[in-house]
Write a protein that holds these residues in place. Sequence first.
Motif, PDB file in Angstrom:
ATOM      1  N   UNK A  56       6.073 -40.632  -1.317  1.00  0.00           N
ATOM      2  CA  UNK A  56       7.456 -40.608  -1.755  1.00  0.00           C
ATOM      3  C   UNK A  56       7.604 -40.245  -3.215  1.00  0.00           C
ATOM      4  N   UNK A  57       8.814 -39.884  -3.554  1.00  0.00           N
ATOM      5  CA  UNK A  57       9.196 -39.658  -4.946  1.00  0.00           C
ATOM      6  C   UNK A  57      10.321 -40.623  -5.304  1.00  0.00           C
ATOM      7  N   UNK A  58      10.177 -41.212  -6.468  1.00  0.00           N
ATOM      8  CA  UNK A  58      11.197 -42.089  -7.027  1.00  0.00           C
ATOM      9  C   UNK A  58      11.522 -41.582  -8.418  1.00  0.00           C
ATOM     10  N   UNK A  59      12.629 -42.045  -8.976  1.00  0.00           N
ATOM     11  CA  UNK A  59      12.942 -41.662 -10.341  1.00  0.00           C
ATOM     12  C   UNK A  59      13.587 -42.830 -11.074  1.00  0.00           C
ATOM     13  N   UNK A  60      13.461 -42.786 -12.381  1.00  0.00           N
ATOM     14  CA  UNK A  60      14.043 -43.831 -13.205  1.00  0.00           C
ATOM     15  C   UNK A  60      14.633 -43.212 -14.455  1.00  0.00           C
ATOM     16  N   UNK A  61      15.946 -43.336 -14.574  1.00  0.00           N
ATOM     17  CA  UNK A  61      16.652 -42.864 -15.766  1.00  0.00           C
ATOM     18  C   UNK A  61      16.701 -44.000 -16.789  1.00  0.00           C
ATOM     19  N   UNK A  62      16.919 -43.676 -18.047  1.00  0.00           N
ATOM     20  CA  UNK A  62      16.978 -44.714 -19.079  1.00  0.00           C
ATOM     21  C   UNK A  62      18.008 -45.786 -18.749  1.00  0.00           C
ATOM     22  N   UNK A  63      17.607 -47.036 -18.886  1.00  0.00           N
ATOM     23  CA  UNK A  63      18.467 -48.198 -18.658  1.00  0.00           C
ATOM     24  C   UNK A  63      18.927 -48.332 -17.205  1.00  0.00           C
ATOM     25  N   UNK A  64      18.246 -47.675 -16.293  1.00  0.00           N
ATOM     26  CA  UNK A  64      18.591 -47.779 -14.878  1.00  0.00           C
ATOM     27  C   UNK A  64      17.393 -48.239 -14.066  1.00  0.00           C
ATOM     28  N   UNK A  65      17.679 -48.735 -12.863  1.00  0.00           N
ATOM     29  CA  UNK A  65      16.627 -49.151 -11.959  1.00  0.00           C
ATOM     30  C   UNK A  65      15.918 -47.917 -11.378  1.00  0.00           C
ATOM     31  N   UNK A  66      14.671 -48.112 -11.028  1.00  0.00           N
ATOM     32  CA  UNK A  66      13.958 -47.033 -10.327  1.00  0.00           C
ATOM     33  C   UNK A  66      14.568 -46.873  -8.938  1.00  0.00           C
ATOM     34  N   UNK A  67      14.798 -45.620  -8.528  1.00  0.00           N
ATOM     35  CA  UNK A  67      15.469 -45.385  -7.256  1.00  0.00           C
ATOM     36  C   UNK A  67      14.717 -44.372  -6.403  1.00  0.00           C
ATOM     37  N   UNK A  68      14.905 -44.505  -5.117  1.00  0.00           N
ATOM     38  CA  UNK A  68      14.279 -43.614  -4.141  1.00  0.00           C
ATOM     39  C   UNK A  68      14.899 -42.224  -4.217  1.00  0.00           C
ATOM     40  N   UNK A  69      14.046 -41.198  -4.065  1.00  0.00           N
ATOM     41  CA  UNK A  69      14.509 -39.810  -4.054  1.00  0.00           C
ATOM     42  C   UNK A  69      14.215 -39.151  -2.703  1.00  0.00           C
ATOM     43  N   UNK A  70      12.947 -39.167  -2.295  1.00  0.00           N
ATOM     44  CA  UNK A  70      12.557 -38.496  -1.051  1.00  0.00           C
ATOM     45  C   UNK A  70      11.209 -39.025  -0.602  1.00  0.00           C
ATOM     46  N   UNK A  71      10.933 -38.903   0.708  1.00  0.00           N
ATOM     47  CA  UNK A  71       9.647 -39.340   1.241  1.00  0.00           C
ATOM     48  C   UNK A  71       9.303 -38.556   2.494  1.00  0.00           C
ATOM     49  N   UNK A  72       8.009 -38.490   2.780  1.00  0.00           N
ATOM     50  CA  UNK A  72       7.529 -37.831   3.978  1.00  0.00           C
ATOM     51  C   UNK A  72       6.291 -38.556   4.480  1.00  0.00           C
ATOM     52  N   UNK A  73       6.043 -38.478   5.797  1.00  0.00           N
ATOM     53  CA  UNK A  73       4.804 -39.039   6.306  1.00  0.00           C
ATOM     54  C   UNK A  73       3.697 -38.027   6.097  1.00  0.00           C
ATOM     55  N   UNK A  74       2.527 -38.519   5.730  1.00  0.00           N
ATOM     56  CA  UNK A  74       1.481 -37.640   5.204  1.00  0.00           C
ATOM     57  C   UNK A  74       0.851 -36.748   6.262  1.00  0.00           C
ATOM     58  N   UNK A 102       4.638 -41.787  -5.342  1.00  0.00           N
ATOM     59  CA  UNK A 102       4.153 -43.068  -4.836  1.00  0.00           C
ATOM     60  C   UNK A 102       3.649 -42.898  -3.415  1.00  0.00           C
ATOM     61  N   UNK A 103       2.792 -43.829  -2.986  1.00  0.00           N
ATOM     62  CA  UNK A 103       2.214 -43.720  -1.651  1.00  0.00           C
ATOM     63  C   UNK A 103       1.924 -45.095  -1.076  1.00  0.00           C
ATOM     64  N   UNK A 104       1.921 -45.153   0.256  1.00  0.00           N
ATOM     65  CA  UNK A 104       1.545 -46.383   0.945  1.00  0.00           C
ATOM     66  C   UNK A 104       0.152 -46.212   1.540  1.00  0.00           C
ATOM     67  N   UNK A 105      -0.539 -47.303   1.811  1.00  0.00           N
ATOM     68  CA  UNK A 105      -1.837 -47.213   2.482  1.00  0.00           C
ATOM     69  C   UNK A 105      -1.708 -46.599   3.860  1.00  0.00           C
ATOM     70  N   UNK A 106      -2.810 -46.120   4.441  1.00  0.00           N
ATOM     71  CA  UNK A 106      -2.753 -45.362   5.693  1.00  0.00           C
ATOM     72  C   UNK A 106      -2.127 -46.091   6.875  1.00  0.00           C
ATOM     73  N   UNK A 107      -2.254 -47.401   6.989  1.00  0.00           N
ATOM     74  CA  UNK A 107      -1.789 -48.073   8.208  1.00  0.00           C
ATOM     75  C   UNK A 107      -0.379 -48.632   8.085  1.00  0.00           C
ATOM     76  N   UNK A 108       0.301 -48.362   7.004  1.00  0.00           N
ATOM     77  CA  UNK A 108       1.659 -48.853   6.850  1.00  0.00           C
ATOM     78  C   UNK A 108       2.641 -47.957   7.602  1.00  0.00           C
ATOM     79  N   UNK A 109       3.800 -48.496   7.947  1.00  0.00           N
ATOM     80  CA  UNK A 109       4.847 -47.709   8.605  1.00  0.00           C
ATOM     81  C   UNK A 109       5.596 -46.888   7.564  1.00  0.00           C
ATOM     82  N   UNK A 110       6.290 -45.875   8.044  1.00  0.00           N
ATOM     83  CA  UNK A 110       7.100 -45.063   7.151  1.00  0.00           C
ATOM     84  C   UNK A 110       8.148 -45.947   6.471  1.00  0.00           C
ATOM     85  N   UNK A 111       8.338 -45.744   5.197  1.00  0.00           N
ATOM     86  CA  UNK A 111       9.248 -46.593   4.456  1.00  0.00           C
ATOM     87  C   UNK A 111       9.822 -45.860   3.265  1.00  0.00           C
ATOM     88  N   UNK A 112      11.028 -46.262   2.868  1.00  0.00           N
ATOM     89  CA  UNK A 112      11.622 -45.753   1.633  1.00  0.00           C
ATOM     90  C   UNK A 112      11.866 -46.901   0.653  1.00  0.00           C
TER      91      UNK A 112
END
Length: 122
Positions: free
Chosen positions: A31-49, A94-104
């Motif tokens: 996945x890709x996340x982003x964080x702007x100044x003074x803001x929380x980190x937020x989800x952008x996009x994700x794909x299963x590997x 960012x990435x999850x370990x191999x046996x995790x389910x798809x998640x955002x």
Amino acid sequence: VQLVESGGGLVQAVGSLRLSCAASGLTYTMGWFRQAPAKEREFVAATNWQSGTIRYYADFVKGRFTISRDNAKNTVYLQMNSLEPEDTAVYYCAATPPREAFTITLSDYTYWGQGTQVTVSS
């Protein structure tokens, strides 16, 4: 697993950038996340590997950003078109370990890159 991002930089509004993230080991969701100044980190996009059949985007990037992966290079990409000043942020791979389910969900991601700055000027 180590993740190394590249491709950030300064671009004018409506321009494009492509971010890359090289992974050193096996993962499941990338996945890709982003964080702007003074803001929380937020989800952008994700794909299963493995197959790349699942692609999910935040509403604010739909139609503008595309996530893809190259298994041979162990790399995931984020093509960003029609960039807006509001897209200015540090972008993290960012990435999850191999046996995790798809998640955002941010907290489900175990591995993180160092981040790459994207700045969009108006």
